[in-house]
Design an enzyme around this catalytic site. Structure first.
Site, PDB file in Angstrom:
ATOM      1  N   HIS A  58       0.821  -1.245   0.121  1.00  0.00           N
ATOM      2  CA  HIS A  58      -0.059  -0.034  -0.172  1.00  0.00           C
ATOM      3  C   HIS A  58       1.021   1.140   0.138  1.00  0.00           C
ATOM      4  O   HIS A  58       0.612   2.351  -0.590  1.00  0.00           O
ATOM      5  CB  HIS A  58      -0.948   0.183   1.222  1.00  0.00           C
ATOM      6  CG  HIS A  58      -1.912  -1.262   1.269  1.00  0.00           C
ATOM      7  ND1 HIS A  58      -1.685  -2.193   2.353  1.00  0.00           N
ATOM      8  CD2 HIS A  58      -3.127  -1.369   0.486  1.00  0.00           C
ATOM      9  CE1 HIS A  58      -2.792  -3.095   2.156  1.00  0.00           C
ATOM     10  NE2 HIS A  58      -3.422  -2.675   1.240  1.00  0.00           N
ATOM     11  N   ASP A  84      -2.952  -7.567  -7.692  1.00  0.00           N
ATOM     12  CA  ASP A  84      -4.160  -7.945  -8.001  1.00  0.00           C
ATOM     13  C   ASP A  84      -4.488  -7.464  -9.404  1.00  0.00           C
ATOM     14  O   ASP A  84      -5.006  -6.562  -9.959  1.00  0.00           O
ATOM     15  CB  ASP A  84      -5.275  -7.248  -7.105  1.00  0.00           C
ATOM     16  CG  ASP A  84      -5.228  -7.334  -5.686  1.00  0.00           C
ATOM     17  OD1 ASP A  84      -5.826  -8.129  -5.383  1.00  0.00           O
ATOM     18  OD2 ASP A  84      -4.304  -6.844  -4.987  1.00  0.00           O
TER      19      ASP A  84
HETATM   20  P1  AMP Z   1      -6.227  -3.772  -0.464  1.00  0.00           P
HETATM   21  O1  AMP Z   1      -6.080  -2.992   0.748  1.00  0.00           O
HETATM   22  O2  AMP Z   1      -5.862  -5.118  -0.462  1.00  0.00           O
HETATM   23  O3  AMP Z   1      -7.753  -3.703  -1.423  1.00  0.00           O
HETATM   24  O4  AMP Z   1      -5.247  -3.120  -1.749  1.00  0.00           O
HETATM   25  C1  AMP Z   1      -5.099  -1.708  -2.029  1.00  0.00           C
HETATM   26  C2  AMP Z   1      -4.310  -1.689  -3.109  1.00  0.00           C
HETATM   27  O5  AMP Z   1      -2.853  -2.118  -2.872  1.00  0.00           O
HETATM   28  C3  AMP Z   1      -4.857  -2.610  -4.407  1.00  0.00           C
HETATM   29  O6  AMP Z   1      -4.616  -1.793  -5.642  1.00  0.00           O
HETATM   30  C4  AMP Z   1      -3.624  -3.672  -4.336  1.00  0.00           C
HETATM   31  O7  AMP Z   1      -3.335  -4.359  -5.595  1.00  0.00           O
HETATM   32  C5  AMP Z   1      -2.635  -3.012  -3.731  1.00  0.00           C
HETATM   33  N1  AMP Z   1      -1.555  -4.047  -3.192  1.00  0.00           N
HETATM   34  C6  AMP Z   1      -1.937  -4.845  -2.153  1.00  0.00           C
HETATM   35  N2  AMP Z   1      -0.873  -5.721  -2.052  1.00  0.00           N
HETATM   36  C7  AMP Z   1       0.218  -5.451  -2.707  1.00  0.00           C
HETATM   37  C8  AMP Z   1       1.405  -5.694  -2.976  1.00  0.00           C
HETATM   38  N3  AMP Z   1       1.860  -6.709  -2.194  1.00  0.00           N
HETATM   39  N4  AMP Z   1       2.259  -4.864  -3.882  1.00  0.00           N
HETATM   40  C9  AMP Z   1       1.877  -4.069  -4.540  1.00  0.00           C
HETATM   41  N5  AMP Z   1       0.407  -3.413  -4.314  1.00  0.00           N
HETATM   42  C10 AMP Z   1      -0.451  -4.175  -3.552  1.00  0.00           C
END
Ligand code: AMP
Length: 283
Positions: free
Chosen positions: A37, A151
């Protein structure tokens, strides 16, 4: 950094920024921040004047048997981390602000939402994602929005919505951030106990093995998949899916000619994990 709860408050801030000619970035999240994030926030901070991070555990993208009620939540910690990255606005609405009584609209993207995570988790998943992201774009009206390549299917769904609905926002996909041992960072990694945490490294190692055979000249999908499958097998991981698909359309491919993605999902201990790797094409 300001923490805002209402759409009206966000709109007032955005209007003021626009009057001053400032560029606006949005980073949509569900909180429980980790370096993945934070990498999106950093990219947004470097390239824009006003950085808005949304923190909303979106109920509509969870299935009835999924982890909505146990999803990790720690707004105070998240706020500290976001502030340290120079975020200007943390938009953390209640569910009723986003889905008031009578809410009746659903954004459904056909095709690419029906495979992979859409097949495993059900069609509601990407409907929920597409609908909430479209709403966030309507609320913030960002010039640019940052998503993680972790994702990968989500990025493609969002790009499709933007193209099909002529939304005036640029989508940036940021690289997958990993732990030192290669495990892709995820808010759900907290569900892993010590054994499952060790087992989970096999996902990235499986993608490494697939990439290694690709680099050594293997183009055939079965050959690439079997390199990954044998690593998963050694770790006793039975993947929900391990598929080679076109990197833009997500159509299944038999061989790497154009750029392809190798995508994996697996239940490891108490967590459902996903990961993917670009298999660079020759064309
Ligand atoms: P989430 O809070 O899981 O919905 O993720 C929010 C954003 O962070 C989304 O665009 C995810 O793809 C991105 N994200 C989550 N994990 C990672 C990671 N390990 N590397 C890069 N981006 C990430």
């Amino acid at each position: 950094m300001r923490i805002l709860r209402t759409i009206a408050d966000v709109r007032a801030e955005i209007r003021a920024a626009r009057t001053d000619g400032r560029s606006v970035a949005l980073v949509p999240t569900m909180g429980a921040f980790h370096e993945g994030h934070l990498s999106l926030m950093r990219a947004a901070r470097e390239e824009n004047d006003l950085v808005v991070v949304s923190l909303f555990v979106n109920p509509t993208q969870f299935g009835a048997n999924e982890d909505l009620s146990t999803y990790p939540r720690d707004e105070a910690r998240d706020a500290e981390l976001a502030e340290a990255e120079g975020v200007d606005i943390l938009f953390a609405p209640a569910a009723a602000e986003i889905y008031p009584d009578g809410f009746a609209t659903n954004i459904h993207v056909a095709g690419i939402t029906e495979v992979l995570d859409g097949a495993s988790r059900g069609a509601h998943h990407f409907d929920g994602v597409a609908t909430v992201v479209t709403k966030l774009f309507g609320i913030v009206a960002p010039d640019v929005a940052y998503f993680g390549q972790k994702d990968a299917q989500q990025v493609l769904v969002v790009r499709r919505v933007v193209r099909d609905l002529d939304l005036d926002v640029r989508i940036v996909a940021c690289p997958i951030v990993r732990e030192a041992d290669g495990l892709a960072m995820s808010s759900r990694n907290v569900y892993l106990d010590a054994d499952a945490r060790a087992q989970a490294t096999a996902l990235n190692r499986a993608l490494d093995a697939a990439e290694a055979v690709l680099v050594s000249g293997e183009r055939d999908g079965d050959g690439i998949r079997s390199a990954a499958l044998s690593v998963l097998g050694e770790a006793s991981i039975d993947a929900e899916y391990l598929e080679l698909r076109d990197a833009e359309t997500l159509q299944p491919v038999d061989a790497v000619e154009r750029d392809a993605l190798l995508l994996v999902a697996a239940r490891v201990g108490a967590a459902r994990l996903i990961d993917n790797r670009l298999m660079r094409g020759v064309a």
